[in-house]
Design a protein around this motif. Structure first.
Motif, mmCIF file in Angstrom:
data_model
loop_
_atom_site.group_PDB
_atom_site.id
_atom_site.type_symbol
_atom_site.label_atom_id
_atom_site.label_comp_id
_atom_site.label_asym_id
_atom_site.label_seq_id
_atom_site.Cartn_x
_atom_site.Cartn_y
_atom_site.Cartn_z
ATOM 1 N N ASN A 192 72.071 86.662 25.009
ATOM 2 C CA ASN A 192 71.442 86.278 23.744
ATOM 3 C C ASN A 192 69.959 86.036 23.921
ATOM 4 O OD1 ASN A 192 73.616 86.396 21.912
ATOM 5 N ND2 ASN A 192 74.410 84.412 22.604
ATOM 6 N N GLN A 231 80.044 88.925 24.712
ATOM 7 C CA GLN A 231 80.980 88.247 23.807
ATOM 8 C C GLN A 231 82.417 88.692 24.070
ATOM 9 O OE1 GLN A 231 79.471 89.204 19.912
ATOM 10 N NE2 GLN A 231 78.080 87.440 19.866
ATOM 11 N N LEU A 268 81.331 83.061 16.606
ATOM 12 C CA LEU A 268 80.152 83.582 17.309
ATOM 13 C C LEU A 268 79.921 85.055 16.982
ATOM 14 C CD1 LEU A 268 80.686 81.989 20.849
ATOM 15 C CD2 LEU A 268 79.046 81.278 19.101
ATOM 16 N N GLN A 269 80.984 85.809 16.960
ATOM 17 C CA GLN A 269 80.858 87.236 16.686
ATOM 18 C C GLN A 269 80.465 87.504 15.236
ATOM 19 O OE1 GLN A 269 84.631 88.810 17.937
ATOM 20 N NE2 GLN A 269 84.338 88.163 20.068
ATOM 21 N N SER A 314 76.757 87.263 15.074
ATOM 22 C CA SER A 314 76.141 88.492 15.591
ATOM 23 C C SER A 314 76.258 89.618 14.572
ATOM 24 C CB SER A 314 76.811 88.898 16.902
ATOM 25 O OG SER A 314 76.627 87.907 17.889
ATOM 26 N N TYR A 341 84.054 91.833 15.769
ATOM 27 C CA TYR A 341 84.361 90.643 14.969
ATOM 28 C C TYR A 341 85.730 90.762 14.324
ATOM 29 C CZ TYR A 341 84.386 87.686 10.814
ATOM 30 O OH TYR A 341 84.740 86.808 9.823
ATOM 31 N N ASN A 377 85.442 82.216 19.003
ATOM 32 C CA ASN A 377 84.792 83.484 19.346
ATOM 33 C C ASN A 377 84.535 84.324 18.105
ATOM 34 O OD1 ASN A 377 84.635 84.229 22.507
ATOM 35 N ND2 ASN A 377 86.337 82.818 22.154
ATOM 36 N N LEU A 380 76.862 85.265 28.323
ATOM 37 C CA LEU A 380 76.573 85.366 26.897
ATOM 38 C C LEU A 380 75.274 84.640 26.552
ATOM 39 C CD1 LEU A 380 77.347 86.229 24.065
ATOM 40 C CD2 LEU A 380 78.770 84.167 23.874
#
Length: 519
Positions: free
Chosen positions: A422, A439, A202-203, A206, A231, A199, A418
């Motif tokens: 996106n 997220q 992924l963050q 972003s 994040y 995660n 999610l």
């Protein structure tokens, strides 16, 4: 001097009297409460079904985890608590041997003397004498067990020996449960670290996107700071989870008899890193009431009652007179010229009775009786606590299985959300806040799902422990190295030898977990 035939008949008469002695004090009575024989639990009924697998003595095999099985084998051999419990069994066996000695003459003493006497007299008829005097003899005293004092002492020591064996089994039950709980706590932390890192990855993407958009003037700073906060917030959870991994690993090391540090068996090469078993309903072979009463700690408590019950008889025997057969055979001689050697044979009964004890003996009987009643109440409370532990574990397992289905759906929906967020953000149909929310929800749901999976495993282990599972070990009570060390110090005879134990079979069952090993 008594003829030898008469002496022999006296001893035979004593043996006959011993065989007919009565035992004072109460005989042991089981202290099961009425409800314990028919007790059942609605939660256990709903969380279980009848079956033959797995063997209750080695319930951890249901997880199909060779690493865990290897660790348990090593813990059985090296854990300090198990080794001490095994030595206490040997101590109780030696104490039983001491009690058994009460069946035989309590006094058997042989003595011998050699003395030099030098005497000198003054006066007109002064004389000087130098004489050697010799003597040897054997004294025997045998207190007849009219009132069962020694028989009750043997009864007490025998029950204490079986209590020590049950306590050893209880230590194994607790060790296996604790090791399995700690092992899967470590695997849970590993899985949570993996989820947190995924995660965070992924963050981070972003965060990098919002940073580029902000620098290009296509987004405001709020999106950037929110993405950055999320994040780094996820990233900050990883050190704490890694700390939990280190704590669990050190706890496992201590249970294995190792110093804190790395455990190669737990690494990536094991193929079980971050893997949690998926739990199904428990499978019981016997009714809960029977399983509870065979728990090692419950059986140990019952043996302690039996041992203390016999102590009342030991104390009561002091209220009555004791009859002891005493005998002595002696030989004496001197070096004086013209003297003869002497042989002496003495035997007969001796009676002793404490007629004025000022309440000491009576109060000692009362002390022993009060201790017995304490143990009875402790035993009855232990059974109630055991029933509560089993019911709590079954209830927890039920609810964890129910929650697992819900959390699985929630985690799937969060992952789908999610993806949609996106897509909508890329196509310009929504702002970045919806991506951040999706997220955050995904990480929370995935983590909650893992924690609940861990809870389900823990509740199943608690159910095994509450029902007394895991009391078997292939390791001896005393390991060979310790046995050799003890024999070098002390003559243990055959007390350190163990009879062969029956290996586990597939027909002794209490609970089972089935299902996939994947997450």
């Amino acid at each position: 001097m008594l003829p030898q035939g008469r002496v022999f008949r006296c001893w035979m008469l004593a043996a006959t009297m011993l065989a007919g002695c009565a035992r004072v004090g109460p005989d042991f009575q089981p202290q099961h409460e009425t409800w314990s024989g028919q007790w059942t639990s609605e939660a256990i009924g709903q969380a279980s079904e009848a079956g033959d697998q797995p063997d209750m003595r080695q319930w951890w095999q249901v997880f199909n985890d060779p690493v865990l099985e290897h660790l348990i084998t090593e813990a059985d051999a090296n854990d300090a608590g198990v080794r001490i419990a095994g030595l206490r069994v040997m101590e109780a066996r030696a104490q039983l041997g001491m009690a058994l000695a009460g069946r035989y003459p309590q006094m058997q003493q042989a003595g011998a003397d050699a003395m030099y006497v030098h005497s000198r007299q003054s006066g007109p008829t002064a004389q000087t004498a130098r004489v050697w005097e010799y003597s040897a003899g054997v004294d025997v005293g045998w207190e007849l067990d009219f009132w069962g004092k020694f028989a009750r002492a043997i009864e007490s020591a025998d029950a204490a020996y079986f209590a020590a064996q049950a306590n050893h089994e209880n230590v194994l039950v607790l060790l296996h449960a604790q090791l399995a709980q700690t092992y899967y706590a470590l695997r849970t932390a590993e899985a949570r670290v993996r989820i947190a890192r995924e995660n965070a990855r992924l963050q981070k993407r972003s965060y990098e996107i919002t940073e580029r958009l902000f620098k290009a003037g296509e987004s405001d700073e709020l999106d950037l700071q929110q993405a950055k906060t999320q994040y780094f917030g996820t990233l900050s959870s990883i050190p704490e989870l890694e700390r939990q991994i280190a704590l669990s690993r050190n706890a496992v090391a201590i249970l294995l008899g190792r110093p804190p540090g790395p455990i190669p068996e737990l690494g990536e090469a094991s193929g079980k890193e971050g893997v949690l078993p998926r739990i199904d309903r428990a499978i019981l072979q016997d009714v809960p009431a029977n399983l509870l009463l065979r728990r090692p700690d419950i059986r140990a408590a019952e043996f302690q009652i039996a041992a203390q019950s016999a102590q009342i008889g030991v104390a009561k025997a002091d209220l009555y007179p004791s009859v002891t057969l005493v005998g002595s055979i002696g030989w004496s001689a001197t070096s004086l010229p013209g003297t003869q050697n002497g042989l002496l044979l003495v035997g007969g009964p001796s009676l002793r009775w404490n007629i004025f004890d000022y309440g000491r003996i009576h109060n000692n009987v009362r002390v022993q009786d009060a201790r017995l009643q304490q143990l009875i109440l402790t035993y009855q409370n232990d059974v109630r606590v055991a029933a509560r532990e089993a019911d709590d574990a079954a209830s927890g397992l039920l609810k964890a299985l129910e929650r697992e289905e819900i959390l699985r759906e929630a985690a799937y929906s969060a992952e789908r959300s999610l993806t949609l967020a996106n897509t909508l953000f890329k196509e310009g149909y929504s702002d970045f806040q919806r991506v951040l929310d999706a997220q955050r929800a995904l990480f929370a749901q995935q983590d909650a799902y893992l924690v609940n999976r861990s809870n389900a495993v823990g509740y199943l282990i608690d159910l095994y422990k509450a029902l007394g599972g895991g009391w078997y070990s292939e390791q001896p009570l005393v390991d060979p190295a310790t046995r050799d060390q003890m024999r070098q110090r002390t003559d243990w005879g055959d007390l350190l030898d163990e009879p062969p134990r029956t290996p586990p079979t597939s027909n002794n069952t209490t609970a089972k977990a089935t299902g996939s090993q994947r997450q």
